[in-house]
Design a protein around this motif. Structure first.
Motif, PDB file in Angstrom:
ATOM      1  N   ALA A 112       0.846  -1.217   0.000  1.00 57.25           N
ATOM      2  CA  ALA A 112       0.000   0.000   0.000  1.00 57.25           C
ATOM      3  C   ALA A 112       0.872   1.254   0.000  1.00 57.25           C
ATOM      4  CB  ALA A 112      -0.917  -0.018   1.223  1.00 57.25           C
ATOM      5  N   LEU A 113       1.957   1.252   0.771  1.00 54.34           N
ATOM      6  CA  LEU A 113       2.844   2.411   0.818  1.00 54.34           C
ATOM      7  C   LEU A 113       3.506   2.634  -0.545  1.00 54.34           C
ATOM      8  CD1 LEU A 113       4.213   4.627   2.518  1.00 54.34           C
ATOM      9  CD2 LEU A 113       6.028   2.975   3.040  1.00 54.34           C
ATOM     10  N   GLY A 114       3.908   1.560  -1.197  1.00 52.01           N
ATOM     11  CA  GLY A 114       4.527   1.709  -2.516  1.00 52.01           C
ATOM     12  C   GLY A 114       3.576   2.301  -3.524  1.00 52.01           C
ATOM     13  N   ARG A 115       2.325   1.852  -3.520  1.00 57.54           N
ATOM     14  CA  ARG A 115       1.347   2.411  -4.447  1.00 57.54           C
ATOM     15  C   ARG A 115       1.083   3.881  -4.130  1.00 57.54           C
ATOM     16  NH1 ARG A 115      -0.985  -2.794  -3.549  1.00 57.54           N
ATOM     17  NH2 ARG A 115      -2.357  -1.926  -1.949  1.00 57.54           N
ATOM     18  N   GLN A 116       1.076   4.240  -2.856  1.00 59.34           N
ATOM     19  CA  GLN A 116       0.862   5.642  -2.472  1.00 59.34           C
ATOM     20  C   GLN A 116       2.007   6.525  -2.988  1.00 59.34           C
ATOM     21  OE1 GLN A 116       0.501   6.333   1.774  1.00 59.34           O
ATOM     22  NE2 GLN A 116       1.246   8.434   1.549  1.00 59.34           N
ATOM     23  N   TRP A 117       3.268   6.058  -2.793  1.00 53.97           N
ATOM     24  CA  TRP A 117       4.411   6.851  -3.258  1.00 53.97           C
ATOM     25  C   TRP A 117       4.392   6.992  -4.780  1.00 53.97           C
ATOM     26  CZ3 TRP A 117       9.342   5.173  -0.069  1.00 53.97           C
ATOM     27  CH2 TRP A 117       9.177   5.571   1.262  1.00 53.97           C
ATOM     28  N   ARG A 118       3.959   5.961  -5.479  1.00 53.91           N
ATOM     29  CA  ARG A 118       3.907   6.042  -6.945  1.00 53.91           C
ATOM     30  C   ARG A 118       2.885   7.093  -7.374  1.00 53.91           C
ATOM     31  NH1 ARG A 118       6.314   5.503 -11.737  1.00 53.91           N
ATOM     32  NH2 ARG A 118       7.083   3.387 -11.283  1.00 53.91           N
ATOM     33  N   SER A 119       1.732   7.099  -6.722  1.00 52.05           N
ATOM     34  CA  SER A 119       0.706   8.086  -7.105  1.00 52.05           C
ATOM     35  C   SER A 119       1.171   9.502  -6.804  1.00 52.05           C
ATOM     36  CB  SER A 119      -0.602   7.786  -6.369  1.00 52.05           C
ATOM     37  OG  SER A 119      -0.443   7.953  -4.969  1.00 52.05           O
ATOM     38  N   GLU A 120       1.956   9.682  -5.752  1.00 48.39           N
ATOM     39  CA  GLU A 120       2.434  11.014  -5.387  1.00 48.39           C
ATOM     40  C   GLU A 120       3.600  11.465  -6.272  1.00 48.39           C
ATOM     41  OE1 GLU A 120       1.318  10.566  -0.609  1.00 48.39           O
ATOM     42  OE2 GLU A 120       3.414  10.641  -1.280  1.00 48.39           O
ATOM     43  N   ALA A 121       4.467  10.524  -6.704  1.00 50.01           N
ATOM     44  CA  ALA A 121       5.642  10.890  -7.502  1.00 50.01           C
ATOM     45  C   ALA A 121       5.369  10.856  -8.983  1.00 50.01           C
ATOM     46  CB  ALA A 121       6.804   9.942  -7.171  1.00 50.01           C
TER      47      ALA A 121
END
Length: 649
Positions: free
Chosen positions: A354-363
């Motif tokens: 979940a954290l990886g998907r969040q960072w991808r959406s933000e970056a």
């Protein structure tokens, strides 16, 4: 059949001491539990058998216990080490049969198998010295047994040592000739080249808790000597297996990469030329400075730029290698490999994903920013420690959100899971990092405790890029070693650790010299042995012919020395021969057919007043008639006697 004389206490003691010396080098190569158990059993059996007969039932029980111990420590698979353990077990209880001189000779002959079997497990100088001590003790014990069977008193230990010393001096040329000239075989002599118990080292897998033993081992893994520039500390990564497949717990290699050609590499201007001495691991995996450009002979460079030997590394090996830094490493990622480098097993580490998907959406598409964000998080909140509990089902979640402390195994694994969760292809690379320069030999020592795991991420336009998440927390673990830190300690006073480090470096330099002169003397160097004399290459037939000539000369000298030693063992006979040698130098030698009396009479007729006939008669009476009354004065007179001036033929 003639009954063998019983053992006396001194001869029994010598036989047991020799057995212990022979067993010691073998015990030092076995697992500690087996070695201690065998030593205790050997002492107990020898003490019990000194005065009493050991019951057969007890011997059978000991055999059963030892077999169970071997199975417990080494498993059912046969190997060199399990065979050596079985030999040690048999030798430990062999003294239970020690009753007569014949038994002692049998025990000594059997004991000699132990130090030579130890060479199957270790070929270091320590093993050689211990084996040499066992051989010398065996020769001394065999002398005592021979004296006991002949019914005579044993000579003084100093005289026995002189006899053994002459034997060793005569045998040394034969041993050296065999080492230098007997043609080398391409494969080991023993039938099972592998060990039943693997040595700590790099493998094709990485799973929680597996690296603790390896990182606690400070023995050398390899030694590297550079020819030209030496890579900076940040570049001394020694690449081993690359692990791409993840099942939620363990990382493993991709079989498809093993048989695929190395991908395109855009090298930078920096290149390194070096040679490594790789310690035996019983495996095929090699390491090379990240990244190797070519594969040496008998090795294979796979699609992950990992080197593999075509044969198990059962002995010390040397490899000449070249490596380079790079600008692009596989900039075009095949779709199948991309899919495998993004694979995550379902049902594992939901918080990390979940954290990886969040960072991808933000970056968005800035993958380098995601990598940098992860490293900053590690720098700010994570610690390096070996005191980490064994991971549960969700290993990455536990490490990233609860423990936030661990070592390279945890950092690299969790980092790759996080990158894959963010849609960035990533994989784990294992090997070694760092190394310490040996000031005596100007080479670098990489120890097993320098084992390391880092990550590679694939970035568009650059290809695979090395990222070491552990370095963000524990820089000294990568660019420094425990030995360096100990060397800087106690700077204000006497540096005990630093002095010990210097001694350790000196010892390693001496061991490297042994490796160079002995263990690395292979068929190529053997064939070039006479190159300084203008002979470029010796063929096997020429080697055998040279060895045969040297062997005949050595055996002839040995026979002559042994015959002379047997003749001159009696001090009276030795004094008489030396007297005769003094007359021989004057041309008055005794003829082979002459008796001592006839020779003395001939000398007296030519040179009256020599007193030689009287000495000859006294010698004959003492030697052959058993007249021992004036033996001491006769020995003194024989040693003092000199030919009269002018006594020449």
């Amino acid at each position: 059949m003639k009954t063998s004389p019983p053992l006396d206490a001194p001869t029994r003691g010598w036989a047991l001491l020799t057995t212990a010396l022979a067993l010691l080098p073998l015990l030092l190569q076995l697992p500690a539990v087996l070695a201690v158990g065998y030593a205790i059993a050997a002492i107990a059996v020898a003490a019990l058998a000194w005065r009493h007969t050991v019951p057969m039932s007890l011997r059978l029980l000991l055999i059963a216990v030892m077999l169970v111990a071997i199975y417990w420590q080494m498993g059912p698979r046969p190997g060199r080490d399990s065979g050596c353990a079985l030999l040690a077990a048999m030798l430990a209880i062999k003294s239970s049969e020690l009753r007569t001189l014949r038994d002692a000779r049998s025990l000594l002959g059997f004991a000699l198998f132990a130090p030579f079997s130890a060479f199957l497990l270790d070929q270091g100088p320590g093993t050689l010295l211990l084996a040499l001590a066992a051989v010398i003790s065996t020769l001394l014990s065999l002398q005592r047994i021979a004296d006991g069977e002949a019914g005579r008193a044993s000579a003084a230990i100093t005289q026995q040592l002189r006899v053994v010393g002459r034997l060793m001096v005569v045998a040394l040329p034969l041993a050296l000739a065999a080492f230098w000239l007997v043609p080398r075989l391409p494969t080991p002599l023993w039938g099972i080249p592998e060990r039943a118990v693997g040595r700590p080292g790099l493998s094709d897998t990485m799973q929680p808790g597996e690296w603790i033993d390896l990182m606690a081992d400070d023995s050398p893994a390899l030694r590297a000597q550079f020819f030209g520039p030496v890579p900076a500390a940040s570049q001394r990564y020694w690449r081993g297996p690359v692990l791409t497949r993840f099942d939620g717990r363990a990382w493993t290699r991709l079989d498809s990469q093993r048989h695929t050609a190395a991908p395109r590499l855009v090298a930078a201007d920096v290149r390194w030329d070096y040679q490594i001495e790789y310690e035996p691991t019983e495996r095929r995996q090699l390491v090379a400075l990240d990244l190797p450009t070519t594969a040496p002979a008998d090795t294979q460079l796979d699609a992950d730029y990992s080197l593999t030997s075509r044969r198990p590394l059962t002995a010390l090996t040397r490899w000449r290698l070249q490596s380079t830094s790079y600008r692009q490493f596989q900039p075009d990622l095949p779709p199948l490999l991309r899919q495998q480098a993004l694979q995550l097993p379902p049902g594992f580490n939901p918080r990390t994903q979940a954290l990886g998907r969040q960072w991808r959406s933000e970056a968005g598409g800035d993958e380098a920013a995601i990598v940098q964000r992860a490293l900053q998080w590690i720098t700010g909140e994570f610690a390096y420690t070996l005191e980490t509990p064994l991971a549960g089902r969700h290993s990455a979640d536990e490490f990233l959100f609860e423990q936030k402390a661990g070592f390279c195994e945890h950092f690299s694994s969790a980092f790759v899971v996080l990158m894959r969760s963010a849609g960035i292809p990533a994989r784990v690379v294992t090997g070694y990092a760092g190394g310490v320069r040996n000031r005596f030999g100007d080479y670098w020592v990489v120890r097993k405790m320098d084992a390391h795991a880092w990550s590679e991420v694939w970035l568009s336009g650059r290809g695979w890029v090395r990222v070491d998440p552990t370095a963000a927390v524990a820089t000294e673990r990568i660019y420094d070693t425990l030995e360096d830190r100990l060397g800087r300690a106690n700077a204000g006073g006497f540096d005990v650790a630093g002095q010990w480090n210097q001694l350790a470096q000196l010892g390693d330099w001496m061991r490297r010299g042994w490796n160079d002169m002995v263990l690395s003397f292979d068929a190529r160097r053997q064939q070039q042995l006479l190159r300084p004399l203008g002979i470029e290459r010796l063929q096997p037939a020429q080697l055998i012919a040279l060895f045969a000539v040297l062997a005949l000369l050595t055996v002839g000298a040995m026979i002559r020395l042994l015959a002379r030693g047997e003749r001159e063992r009696d001090p009276l006979l030795r004094a008489w021969h030396r007297l005769g040698a003094r007359y021989t130098r004057l041309g008055l030698a005794r003829e082979p057919h002459e008796s001592a009396t006839a020779w003395a009479q001939r000398v007296e007729e030519k040179h009256p007043g020599s007193d030689l006939p009287l000495l000859s008669q006294r010698f004959s009476d003492a030697r052959y008639a058993g007249a021992q009354s004036d033996l001491a004065s006769l020995l003194a007179d024989l040693r003092r006697h000199r030919p009269k001036p002018g006594a020449r033929t």
